[in-house]
Design a protein around this motif. Sequence first.
Motif, mmCIF file in Angstrom:
data_model
loop_
_atom_site.group_PDB
_atom_site.id
_atom_site.type_symbol
_atom_site.label_atom_id
_atom_site.label_comp_id
_atom_site.label_asym_id
_atom_site.label_seq_id
_atom_site.Cartn_x
_atom_site.Cartn_y
_atom_site.Cartn_z
ATOM 1 N N ILE A 99 40.961 55.829 53.701
ATOM 2 C CA ILE A 99 39.535 55.772 53.373
ATOM 3 C C ILE A 99 39.326 54.538 52.501
ATOM 4 O O ILE A 99 39.785 54.501 51.353
ATOM 5 N N VAL A 100 38.688 53.520 53.063
ATOM 6 C CA VAL A 100 38.518 52.260 52.339
ATOM 7 C C VAL A 100 37.042 51.885 52.309
ATOM 8 O O VAL A 100 36.234 52.325 53.135
ATOM 9 N N TRP A 101 36.705 51.034 51.331
ATOM 10 C CA TRP A 101 35.337 50.557 51.151
ATOM 11 C C TRP A 101 35.334 49.038 51.372
ATOM 12 O O TRP A 101 36.080 48.308 50.725
ATOM 13 N N LYS A 102 34.497 48.598 52.289
ATOM 14 C CA LYS A 102 34.412 47.180 52.618
ATOM 15 C C LYS A 102 33.688 46.435 51.515
ATOM 16 O O LYS A 102 32.529 46.730 51.213
ATOM 17 N N ILE A 103 34.381 45.453 50.927
ATOM 18 C CA ILE A 103 33.804 44.684 49.827
ATOM 19 C C ILE A 103 33.155 43.402 50.334
ATOM 20 O O ILE A 103 32.072 43.006 49.921
ATOM 21 N N GLY A 104 33.852 42.693 51.194
ATOM 22 C CA GLY A 104 33.309 41.446 51.683
ATOM 23 C C GLY A 104 33.537 41.263 53.157
ATOM 24 O O GLY A 104 34.131 42.086 53.806
ATOM 25 N N ILE A 110 30.858 54.335 58.360
ATOM 26 C CA ILE A 110 29.499 54.712 57.989
ATOM 27 C C ILE A 110 29.068 53.730 56.914
ATOM 28 O O ILE A 110 29.503 53.832 55.760
ATOM 29 N N GLY A 111 28.240 52.746 57.278
ATOM 30 C CA GLY A 111 27.906 51.698 56.331
ATOM 31 C C GLY A 111 29.133 50.871 56.007
ATOM 32 O O GLY A 111 29.822 50.363 56.888
ATOM 33 N N ARG A 112 29.441 50.764 54.714
ATOM 34 C CA ARG A 112 30.622 50.026 54.293
ATOM 35 C C ARG A 112 31.872 50.899 54.227
ATOM 36 O O ARG A 112 32.964 50.403 53.950
ATOM 37 N N LEU A 113 31.727 52.173 54.455
ATOM 38 C CA LEU A 113 32.863 53.089 54.409
ATOM 39 C C LEU A 113 33.635 53.033 55.723
ATOM 40 O O LEU A 113 33.042 53.103 56.800
ATOM 41 N N ARG A 114 34.949 52.921 55.646
ATOM 42 C CA ARG A 114 35.804 52.875 56.819
ATOM 43 C C ARG A 114 36.847 53.985 56.738
ATOM 44 O O ARG A 114 37.542 54.113 55.725
ATOM 45 N N LEU A 115 36.944 54.789 57.800
ATOM 46 C CA LEU A 115 37.934 55.862 57.881
ATOM 47 C C LEU A 115 38.850 55.591 59.062
ATOM 48 O O LEU A 115 38.380 55.259 60.164
ATOM 49 N N SER A 116 40.153 55.774 58.838
ATOM 50 C CA SER A 116 41.138 55.457 59.879
ATOM 51 C C SER A 116 42.243 56.505 59.910
ATOM 52 O O SER A 116 43.213 56.425 59.150
ATOM 53 N N PRO A 117 42.126 57.524 60.785
ATOM 54 C CA PRO A 117 43.270 58.412 61.019
ATOM 55 C C PRO A 117 44.324 57.695 61.855
ATOM 56 O O PRO A 117 44.000 56.983 62.810
ATOM 57 N N PHE A 162 41.548 33.571 54.311
ATOM 58 C CA PHE A 162 41.036 33.289 55.648
ATOM 59 C C PHE A 162 40.479 34.527 56.334
ATOM 60 O O PHE A 162 40.056 34.467 57.481
ATOM 61 N N GLY A 163 40.479 35.652 55.640
ATOM 62 C CA GLY A 163 40.052 36.893 56.256
ATOM 63 C C GLY A 163 38.556 36.975 56.455
ATOM 64 O O GLY A 163 37.764 36.316 55.777
ATOM 65 N N GLN A 164 38.131 37.826 57.399
ATOM 66 C CA GLN A 164 36.724 38.050 57.648
ATOM 67 C C GLN A 164 36.163 39.178 56.788
ATOM 68 O O GLN A 164 34.980 39.224 56.527
ATOM 69 N N SER A 165 37.021 40.102 56.353
ATOM 70 C CA SER A 165 36.584 41.225 55.535
ATOM 71 C C SER A 165 37.696 41.623 54.591
ATOM 72 O O SER A 165 38.865 41.305 54.811
ATOM 73 N N PHE A 166 37.314 42.337 53.544
ATOM 74 C CA PHE A 166 38.259 42.735 52.512
ATOM 75 C C PHE A 166 37.877 44.139 52.070
ATOM 76 O O PHE A 166 36.770 44.361 51.580
ATOM 77 N N SER A 167 38.795 45.106 52.267
ATOM 78 C CA SER A 167 38.493 46.510 51.970
ATOM 79 C C SER A 167 39.616 47.106 51.131
ATOM 80 O O SER A 167 40.788 46.813 51.358
ATOM 81 N N ILE A 168 39.257 47.954 50.173
ATOM 82 C CA ILE A 168 40.238 48.647 49.348
ATOM 83 C C ILE A 168 39.892 50.126 49.316
ATOM 84 O O ILE A 168 38.731 50.524 49.493
ATOM 85 N N GLY A 169 40.910 50.956 49.100
ATOM 86 C CA GLY A 169 40.673 52.399 49.054
ATOM 87 C C GLY A 169 41.968 53.161 48.878
ATOM 88 O O GLY A 169 42.900 52.685 48.210
#
Length: 218
Positions: A213-218, A171-178, A18-25
């Motif tokens: 540091i994760v990359w958004k897949i979907g 930045i684009g599909r890249l997600r950074l979260s401190p 049911f998620g809106q996005s899926f990111s791994i890293g």
Amino acid sequence: MRSCFWMMACIITGCACFGQSFSIGVIGGVRGTDDLTGPGATSASKRYVVGPALDIGLPLGFGLEADALYRREGYQSFFSTAPYTVLNAYSIFSDERANSWEFPVLIKYRLPFLALRPFLELGYAHRVIHGSINVNFVCCYPVPGSTQTTASTQYPGSDGIVTGGGVQFGIGRLRLSPVVRYTRWTTSPISQPNPAFPTWQSAQNQVDVLLSIVWKIG
């Protein structure tokens, strides 16, 4: 512990459907607090923490994060009866090295800002620790001599409540979260409760400064 992992897998699978996005890293950082309390031992643990991260976006600004955090832990302890007695004098030196894995599952709420997205997180963590300990026993009197033993250690699993906060930017599909994360462990699996020796135990309060540091897949 196995039931805990199955529960985590079911939650992640359901949220992925049911998620809106899926990111791994990956996620990593440093521990900001001491991992031992008490005068009886000295920490030999590394400060770093690292592992894989999974982030699932949910509606209304919510999300789910699941991590597997690895730490290299250890301690050294020394006790001697020599200052107190001459009869039956002995010394004990212990040196332990262990691998620690933490499995936090967190519900996140991201505030609706544009460039930066502050977020709060709250969840549960399970921890397992396994390693080996080397004990050197030295007897000074009445029969001088020494013995050295090495044994594997499997500490009881421990659970904790996790809370934290940080910001996310991309930045684009890249997600950074401190993020700064606090964990309150309900038990101290590593301890020396014998009152005849200086007491110590693993700390129940833990603060980590992390960066995912994760990359958004979907």
